[in-house]
Write an enzyme that holds these catalytic residues in place. Structure first.
Site, short mmCIF file in Angstrom:
data_model
loop_
_atom_site.label_atom_id
_atom_site.label_comp_id
_atom_site.label_asym_id
_atom_site.label_seq_id
_atom_site.Cartn_x
_atom_site.Cartn_y
_atom_site.Cartn_z
CG ASP A 53 -95.74 21.93 3.70
OD1 ASP A 53 -96.47 22.46 4.55
OD2 ASP A 53 -95.03 20.94 3.95
CE1 TYR B 96 -87.63 13.99 13.54
CE2 TYR B 96 -89.94 14.07 14.14
CZ TYR B 96 -88.95 14.04 13.17
OH TYR B 96 -89.29 14.07 11.85
CE LYS C 144 -95.34 22.41 12.11
NZ LYS C 144 -94.97 21.57 13.24
CE1 TYR D 246 -90.07 16.02 8.58
CE2 TYR D 246 -91.57 17.85 8.94
CZ TYR D 246 -91.17 16.56 9.21
OH TYR D 246 -91.88 15.80 10.10
C1 LIG Z 1 -93.50 22.50 6.39
C2 LIG Z 1 -94.04 21.34 7.17
N1 LIG Z 1 -94.85 20.47 6.57
C3 LIG Z 1 -95.38 19.42 7.22
C4 LIG Z 1 -95.08 19.21 8.55
C5 LIG Z 1 -95.66 18.01 9.26
O1 LIG Z 1 -96.60 18.44 10.18
P1 LIG Z 1 -97.04 17.46 11.37
O2 LIG Z 1 -95.88 17.40 12.31
O3 LIG Z 1 -98.22 18.15 11.98
O4 LIG Z 1 -97.38 16.16 10.77
C6 LIG Z 1 -94.25 20.08 9.22
C7 LIG Z 1 -93.89 19.86 10.63
O5 LIG Z 1 -93.00 20.42 11.18
C8 LIG Z 1 -93.70 21.18 8.52
O6 LIG Z 1 -92.87 22.05 9.09
#
Ligand SMILES: Cc1ncc(COP(=O)(O)O)c(C=O)c1O
Length: 431
Positions: free
Chosen positions: A242, A17, A271, A145
């Site tokens: 998610d 990024y 995370k 996202y």
């Molecule tokens: C809601 C959500 N899903 C998926 C992801 C993707 O996770 P990663 O960065 O570990 O691939 C993120 C990353 O910020 C996220 O906030």
């Protein structure tokens, strides 16, 4: 002459990024301690965004570190097909006990994007295995996202992140994010009956419950989401929560889905799962989903896996993190942040009244606002301004464009929070 780590980094590394022409001079971090990142000159930075939202108990947590060390000495990695191991089994059992809904099976992967990819593949193949070709559609929410791999990008809002790939992404129907004024599911120009007919042709819906993180920390209400999910459930649409960002206390409860009556069929975690100490993804599903893959026909298998699936060290870190979530300090840390953020939002109200900022909001341990004078965009210069000024002042804040937010580790003290708040108001006073 000794070449600095930052110079060696600039020569060799492509950071995520980061616009390559304007790549900032990186700061070599040599140690993490609680809420602090410490650089090679000993300067300390409060990590006010938990290093991309992963660090929940603080950096370098001795308990997690010890468990990782012990596991590394015993078994560092094993192929997860014919073999299993106690940390993976125990972690699955413990997760299934605490997850928000009747989940039955845990599928391990490496990160948040893989967790959502697996969820989508489970949902799509569920209908394929059932030979229901009609269920072809996928619904996602505006502003969403779900990660950076192709499937995850496809179900994410089309915008700057996906611009270069837009004609390579699969088709998804974007629904308006439900709000208190506009709950339930809405598509332009469709009446109730047409909406139900459309849902009857839908394989799954994927959503970030209560907070859309990378889409700009957009917050929405559990009641509205509940209406939306109920409608989807009534039409047998598979609901995928998610919780990669919202999981493990971010919204105040352990999982954001706990605020809703309607529970997801599939949930994605990453995370905070390992306390932020190791890379790991989890996709858990209800038995009804898994049952569609139990068949004499081997083609009905989920042909998906990663080299590091259920890596034992990551499992040990996740188990250690779960132990810490059961300690009283965990809940106390969360509720302290919730209260302190609430007072800070009141303190920021005059800035909103004077239209310096807008959309001041908070859900659990996350507070956010937009800087008003800037364009509403991820590439807004406000990001660099805030980041550079806050780093100078010993706090790491990295806005999403002009959306400034705080999401600290739960071990942050009152003084450390006050310092972060002070840096925000100082910068607001400057601009
Ligand atoms: C809601 C959500 N899903 C998926 C992801 C993707 O996770 P990663 O960065 O570990 O691939 C993120 C990353 O910020 C996220 O906030």
């Amino acid at each position: 002459m000794k070449v600095s780590i930052a110079e060696r980094d600039k020569k060799t590394i492509w950071h995520p990024y980061t616009p390559q022409k304007y790549a900032p001079v990186t700061i070599p971090i040599v140690k993490g301690e609680g809420v602090y990142l410490i650089d090679e000159e000993g300067k300390r930075y409060i990590d006010a965004i938990s290093s991309w939202w992963v660090t929940i108990h603080g950096h370098g947590h001795p308990y997690i570190a010890e468990k990782i060390y012990q596991q590394a000495r015993a078994l560092e990695q094993v192929i997860f097909t014919n073999f299993t191991h106690l940390p993976a089994v125990t972690l699955a059992e413990r997760l299934l006990n605490i997850l928000p809904g009747p989940f039955a099976k845990v599928f391990y992967s490496d990160n948040g994007s893989t967790a959502t990819e697996v969820a989508l593949k489970m949902a799509i193949q569920y209908w394929w295995n059932k030979k229901d070709a009609k269920r072809a559609r996928i619904i996602a929410l505006r502003n969403s996202y779900h990660g950076d791999t192709f499937g995850a990008m496809s179900v994410s809002e089309r915008g700057v992140f996906t611009l270069a790939f837009q004609d390579k992404l699969f088709d998804v129907l974007f629904a308006d994010t439900p709000t208190a004024e506009n709950p339930d599911i809405h598509f332009p120009n469709l009446d109730e009956r047409q909406t139900d007919a459309l849902l009857d042709e839908t394989a799954c819906v994927i959503y970030e419950p209560l907070i859309q993180g990378s889409g700009g920390m957009k917050m929405y209400e559990a009641g509205a989401l509940d209406r939306f999910l109920e409608r989807c459930k009534r039409r047998q649409v598979i609901c995928i929560a998610d919780e990669v960002m919202t999981g493990f206390g971010r919204t105040g409860k352990l999982f954001a889905s706990s605020y809703c009556k309607t529970k997801p069929d599939i949930i994605c975690l990453s995370k905070g799962l390992t306390g932020g100490a190791m890379a790991m993804g989890v996709t858990a599903c209800a038995e009804a989903i898994h049952a569609a893959f139990v068949d004499d026909d081997k083609l009905k298998s989920l042909f998906h896996g990663h080299s590091f699936t259920a890596n034992p060290i990551a499992c040990a870190a996740a188990l250690a993190s779960l132990d810490l979530t059961e300690q009283p300090e965990f809940a106390a840390g969360i509720s302290n942040i919730v209260d302190k953020h609430r007072s800070f939002c009141k303190q920021l109200q005059p800035y909103q009244d004077k239209k310096i900022i807008k959309n001041l909001r908070q859900t659990g341990t996350i507070m956010a606002f937009e800087v008003n004078q800037a364009q509403d965009a991820y590439i807004s210069d406000i990001r660099d301004l805030f980041t550079n000024r806050s780093i100078e002042k010993g706090v790491y804040i990295r806005p999403l464009g002009n959306t400034v937010y705080l999401m600290p580790p739960y071990c942050i003290s009152d003084d450390e929070l006050d310092k972060a708040y002070g840096v925000i108001t100082d910068i607001l006073n400057e601009i």
